[in-house]
Write an enzyme that holds these catalytic residues in place. Structure first.
Site, mmCIF file in Angstrom:
data_model
loop_
_atom_site.group_PDB
_atom_site.id
_atom_site.type_symbol
_atom_site.label_atom_id
_atom_site.label_comp_id
_atom_site.label_asym_id
_atom_site.label_seq_id
_atom_site.Cartn_x
_atom_site.Cartn_y
_atom_site.Cartn_z
ATOM 1 N N ARG A 5 -0.555 -8.784 13.302
ATOM 2 C CA ARG A 5 -1.138 -7.787 12.135
ATOM 3 C C ARG A 5 -2.156 -8.113 11.164
ATOM 4 O O ARG A 5 -3.050 -7.779 10.824
ATOM 5 C CB ARG A 5 -0.282 -7.022 11.676
ATOM 6 C CG ARG A 5 0.298 -5.627 12.684
ATOM 7 C CD ARG A 5 2.011 -5.217 12.267
ATOM 8 N NE ARG A 5 2.060 -4.785 11.107
ATOM 9 C CZ ARG A 5 3.217 -4.518 10.548
ATOM 10 N NH1 ARG A 5 4.423 -4.900 11.061
ATOM 11 N NH2 ARG A 5 3.113 -3.923 9.284
ATOM 12 N N ARG B 109 -10.106 0.576 8.296
ATOM 13 C CA ARG B 109 -9.497 -0.988 8.730
ATOM 14 C C ARG B 109 -10.763 -1.544 9.514
ATOM 15 O O ARG B 109 -10.708 -2.866 9.806
ATOM 16 C CB ARG B 109 -8.436 -0.669 9.672
ATOM 17 C CG ARG B 109 -7.153 -0.827 8.928
ATOM 18 C CD ARG B 109 -5.996 -0.499 9.896
ATOM 19 N NE ARG B 109 -4.749 -1.463 9.852
ATOM 20 C CZ ARG B 109 -3.696 -0.895 9.274
ATOM 21 N NH1 ARG B 109 -3.934 0.161 8.699
ATOM 22 N NH2 ARG B 109 -2.725 -1.588 9.291
ATOM 23 N N ARG C 139 11.986 -4.709 5.235
ATOM 24 C CA ARG C 139 11.845 -3.353 4.743
ATOM 25 C C ARG C 139 12.498 -2.608 5.702
ATOM 26 O O ARG C 139 12.687 -2.743 7.052
ATOM 27 C CB ARG C 139 10.389 -3.191 5.071
ATOM 28 C CG ARG C 139 9.811 -1.804 4.913
ATOM 29 C CD ARG C 139 8.223 -1.643 4.907
ATOM 30 N NE ARG C 139 7.777 -2.329 6.256
ATOM 31 C CZ ARG C 139 6.608 -2.273 6.336
ATOM 32 N NH1 ARG C 139 5.627 -1.850 5.580
ATOM 33 N NH2 ARG C 139 5.843 -2.641 7.681
ATOM 34 N N ARG D 139 10.918 -0.384 11.340
ATOM 35 C CA ARG D 139 9.638 -0.103 12.243
ATOM 36 C C ARG D 139 9.747 -1.219 13.444
ATOM 37 O O ARG D 139 10.030 -2.217 13.340
ATOM 38 C CB ARG D 139 8.394 -0.343 11.673
ATOM 39 C CG ARG D 139 8.120 0.900 10.786
ATOM 40 C CD ARG D 139 6.926 0.692 9.613
ATOM 41 N NE ARG D 139 5.715 0.153 10.237
ATOM 42 C CZ ARG D 139 4.604 -0.352 9.481
ATOM 43 N NH1 ARG D 139 4.730 0.306 8.417
ATOM 44 N NH2 ARG D 139 3.888 -0.876 9.977
ATOM 45 N N LYS E 65 0.881 -1.310 -0.078
ATOM 46 C CA LYS E 65 0.058 -0.128 -0.047
ATOM 47 C C LYS E 65 0.915 1.328 -0.165
ATOM 48 O O LYS E 65 0.724 2.142 -0.682
ATOM 49 C CB LYS E 65 -0.987 0.093 1.230
ATOM 50 C CG LYS E 65 -1.651 -1.126 1.411
ATOM 51 C CD LYS E 65 -2.592 -1.106 2.605
ATOM 52 C CE LYS E 65 -2.009 -1.366 3.788
ATOM 53 N NZ LYS E 65 -1.249 -2.532 4.380
HETATM 54 P P1 AP5 Z 1 4.981 -1.770 1.878
HETATM 55 O O1 AP5 Z 1 4.413 -0.745 0.664
HETATM 56 O O2 AP5 Z 1 5.503 -0.804 2.892
HETATM 57 O O3 AP5 Z 1 3.723 -2.457 2.419
HETATM 58 P P2 AP5 Z 1 2.345 -1.842 3.213
HETATM 59 O O4 AP5 Z 1 1.178 -2.304 2.472
HETATM 60 O O5 AP5 Z 1 2.297 -0.228 3.223
HETATM 61 O O6 AP5 Z 1 2.485 -2.476 4.508
HETATM 62 P P3 AP5 Z 1 2.733 -1.923 6.154
HETATM 63 O O7 AP5 Z 1 3.241 -2.873 7.014
HETATM 64 O O8 AP5 Z 1 2.763 -0.671 6.116
HETATM 65 O O9 AP5 Z 1 0.875 -2.261 6.376
HETATM 66 P P4 AP5 Z 1 0.202 -2.059 7.572
HETATM 67 O O10 AP5 Z 1 -0.990 -2.119 7.246
HETATM 68 O O11 AP5 Z 1 0.398 -3.093 8.906
HETATM 69 O O12 AP5 Z 1 1.035 -0.867 8.391
HETATM 70 P P5 AP5 Z 1 0.450 0.406 8.926
HETATM 71 O O13 AP5 Z 1 1.515 1.576 8.721
HETATM 72 O O14 AP5 Z 1 -0.811 1.009 8.276
HETATM 73 O O15 AP5 Z 1 5.668 -2.774 1.340
HETATM 74 C C1 AP5 Z 1 6.192 -3.815 2.206
HETATM 75 C C2 AP5 Z 1 7.649 -4.209 1.893
HETATM 76 O O16 AP5 Z 1 7.684 -5.008 0.363
HETATM 77 C C3 AP5 Z 1 8.569 -2.916 1.272
HETATM 78 O O17 AP5 Z 1 9.782 -3.162 1.786
HETATM 79 C C4 AP5 Z 1 8.439 -2.986 -0.125
HETATM 80 O O18 AP5 Z 1 9.620 -2.354 -0.600
HETATM 81 C C5 AP5 Z 1 8.359 -4.315 -0.530
HETATM 82 N N1 AP5 Z 1 7.374 -4.436 -1.533
HETATM 83 C C6 AP5 Z 1 6.164 -3.839 -1.974
HETATM 84 N N2 AP5 Z 1 5.382 -4.326 -3.042
HETATM 85 C C7 AP5 Z 1 6.413 -5.315 -3.808
HETATM 86 C C8 AP5 Z 1 6.108 -6.126 -4.737
HETATM 87 N N3 AP5 Z 1 5.113 -6.056 -5.592
HETATM 88 N N4 AP5 Z 1 7.395 -7.091 -4.863
HETATM 89 C C9 AP5 Z 1 8.274 -7.195 -3.849
HETATM 90 N N5 AP5 Z 1 8.509 -6.557 -2.714
HETATM 91 C C10 AP5 Z 1 7.411 -5.444 -2.417
HETATM 92 O O19 AP5 Z 1 -0.111 0.404 10.289
HETATM 93 C C11 AP5 Z 1 0.568 0.169 11.349
HETATM 94 C C12 AP5 Z 1 -0.050 0.160 12.636
HETATM 95 O O20 AP5 Z 1 -0.871 1.346 12.913
HETATM 96 C C13 AP5 Z 1 -1.244 -0.995 12.832
HETATM 97 O O21 AP5 Z 1 -0.569 -2.294 13.162
HETATM 98 C C14 AP5 Z 1 -2.192 -0.331 14.026
HETATM 99 O O22 AP5 Z 1 -1.698 -0.618 14.991
HETATM 100 C C15 AP5 Z 1 -2.170 1.244 13.470
HETATM 101 N N6 AP5 Z 1 -2.862 1.684 12.599
HETATM 102 C C16 AP5 Z 1 -2.779 2.283 11.174
HETATM 103 N N7 AP5 Z 1 -3.800 2.504 10.739
HETATM 104 C C17 AP5 Z 1 -4.764 2.314 11.412
HETATM 105 C C18 AP5 Z 1 -6.269 2.388 11.325
HETATM 106 N N8 AP5 Z 1 -6.965 2.770 10.367
HETATM 107 N N9 AP5 Z 1 -7.049 1.688 12.344
HETATM 108 C C19 AP5 Z 1 -6.439 1.302 13.418
HETATM 109 N N10 AP5 Z 1 -5.091 1.489 13.737
HETATM 110 C C20 AP5 Z 1 -4.393 1.660 12.610
HETATM 111 MG MG MG Z 2 2.535 0.969 4.771
#
Ligand code: AP5
Ligand code: MG
Length: 215
Positions: A172, A88, A127, A161, A13
Site C-alpha cells: 500500500r 489517489r 489499529r 482490517r 486520514k
Molecule cells: P488512520 O486514521 O486509520 O489512518 P488512515 O490514514 O486512515 O490509514 P488507512 O490505512 O485507512 O489508509 P489507506 O489509505 O491505506 O486505506 P483506505 O481505507 O483508504 O490511523 C491509523 C492508526 O494510527 C489508527 O489506529 C489511529 O488510531 C492511529 N493514529 C492516527 N493518528 C495518529 C497520531 N497522530 N499519533 C499516533 N497514532 C495515530 O484504502 C484501503 C484500500 O482500498 C486501498 O489499499 C485500495 O485497495 C482501496 N482504495 C481505497 N480508496 C481507493 C481509491 N481512491 N482508489 C483506488 N483504490 C482505493
Molecule cells: Mg482510513
C-alpha cells in the site's frame, strides 16, 4: 467546504476526518470505507475489489470515482465534504474536479499529512475499530476508556482490517509513492496544499487542521 486529506496508509486520514465530522457536521467520504462496505455486502463492485484490496493494490479509477459521485449526490448541497483516501491517482484527481464542478462545488484545501513511513507500520498493525459504529482505536495510542467497550456506542465487538498486515502495508505504501504522491504538485500549483505534521500527537494534528480551515 471541500477538503482532501492526503497521506500514506496510517497517516491519520480517517482519524482526523472523524473528528471534523464530529466538530463541524461535515461528511467523511472514504473510498476505503465504501469499498469495504461493498465487499461485506458482496455487491458486484465488492466482488471485483476484494482481492485487489487484500493485495494492497488500487481499485480501478472508474469504480471509486463512481462511488464518490453517488455519495455526493446523496448529501445536501450545503454539507461540507472531507475526501479521505480519494483521489489517489492523476486520473482520479481529474475526475474529482469534474465531479465537484458538476455539483457547484470546488476544492478549498488539500491537507497533506506528512509522516515517517517506518512508524506507520506500527500504527496500522495496532489499529482496530468498533464493529458496530466504526470508531477507530489503537492497541498503544488510543484505547477505549473502559477496556473492551466502545467509548462511542458501548459495543463490545471490535474488528481488524484484513489488509492491515505488514506485507500488505508495504505494498500500500509503494502504491502511494508511485501513484498518489505525484498528484500533489498539481494541487501545489493551484495553491491548495497545506502540510501538517502527521507524526505529532493526534490532538495537535487536529488543532493544526482546525487552524488551517478557520483561515
Ligand atoms: P488512520 O486514521 O486509520 O489512518 P488512515 O490514514 O486512515 O490509514 P488507512 O490505512 O485507512 O489508509 P489507506 O489509505 O491505506 O486505506 P483506505 O481505507 O483508504 O490511523 C491509523 C492508526 O494510527 C489508527 O489506529 C489511529 O488510531 C492511529 N493514529 C492516527 N493518528 C495518529 C497520531 N497522530 N499519533 C499516533 N497514532 C495515530 O484504502 C484501503 C484500500 O482500498 C486501498 O489499499 C485500495 O485497495 C482501496 N482504495 C481505497 N480508496 C481507493 C481509491 N481512491 N482508489 C483506488 N483504490 C482505493
Ligand atoms: Mg482510513
Amino acid at each position: 467546504m471541500n477538503i482532501i486529506l492526503l497521506g500514506p496508509p496510517g497517516a491519520g486520514k480517517g482519524t482526523q476526518a472523524q473528528r471534523l465530522v464530529e466538530r463541524h457536521g461535515m461528511r467523511q467520504l472514504s473510498t476505503g470505507d465504501m469499498l469495504r462496505a461493498a465487499v461485506k455486502a458482496e455487491t458486484p463492485v465488492g466482488l471485483q475489489a476484494k482481492a485487489v484490496m487484500e493485495r494492497g493494490e488500487l481499485v480501478s479509477d472508474e469504480i471509486v470515482s463512481a462511488l464518490i459521485g453517488e455519495e455526493l449526490d446523496a448529501m445536501g448541497a450545503d454539507v461540507g465534504a472531507i475526501f479521505d483516501g480519494y483521489p489517489r491517482t492523476e486520473a482520479q484527481a481529474g475526475s474529482l474536479d469534474s465531479i465537484l464542478a458538476a455539483r457547484g462545488r470546488s476544492l478549498d484545501h488539500v491537507i497533506e499529512l506528512a509522516v515517517d513511513e517506518d512508524a506507520l507500520v506500527e500504527r496500522i498493525t495496532g489499529r482496530y475499530t468498533c464493529a458496530s459504529c466504526g470508531k477507530g482505536y489503537h492497541d498503544t495510542f488510543e484505547q477505549p476508556r473502559v477496556p473492551g467497550t466502545c467509548d462511542k456506542c458501548g459495543s463490545t465487538e471490535f474488528k481488524r482490517r484484513p489488509d492491515d498486515n505488514e506485507e500488505t502495508v508495504r505494498t500500500r505504501m509503494a502504491e502511494y509513492r508511485a501513484k498518489t504522491a505525484p498528484i500533489l504538485p498539481g494541487y501545489e500549483a493551484r495553491g491548495l496544499v497545506s502540510r501538517v505534521d502527521g507524526m505529532a500527537d493526534m490532538d495537535d494534528v487536529t488543532a493544526a487542521i482546525e487552524r488551517l480551515i478557520a483561515d
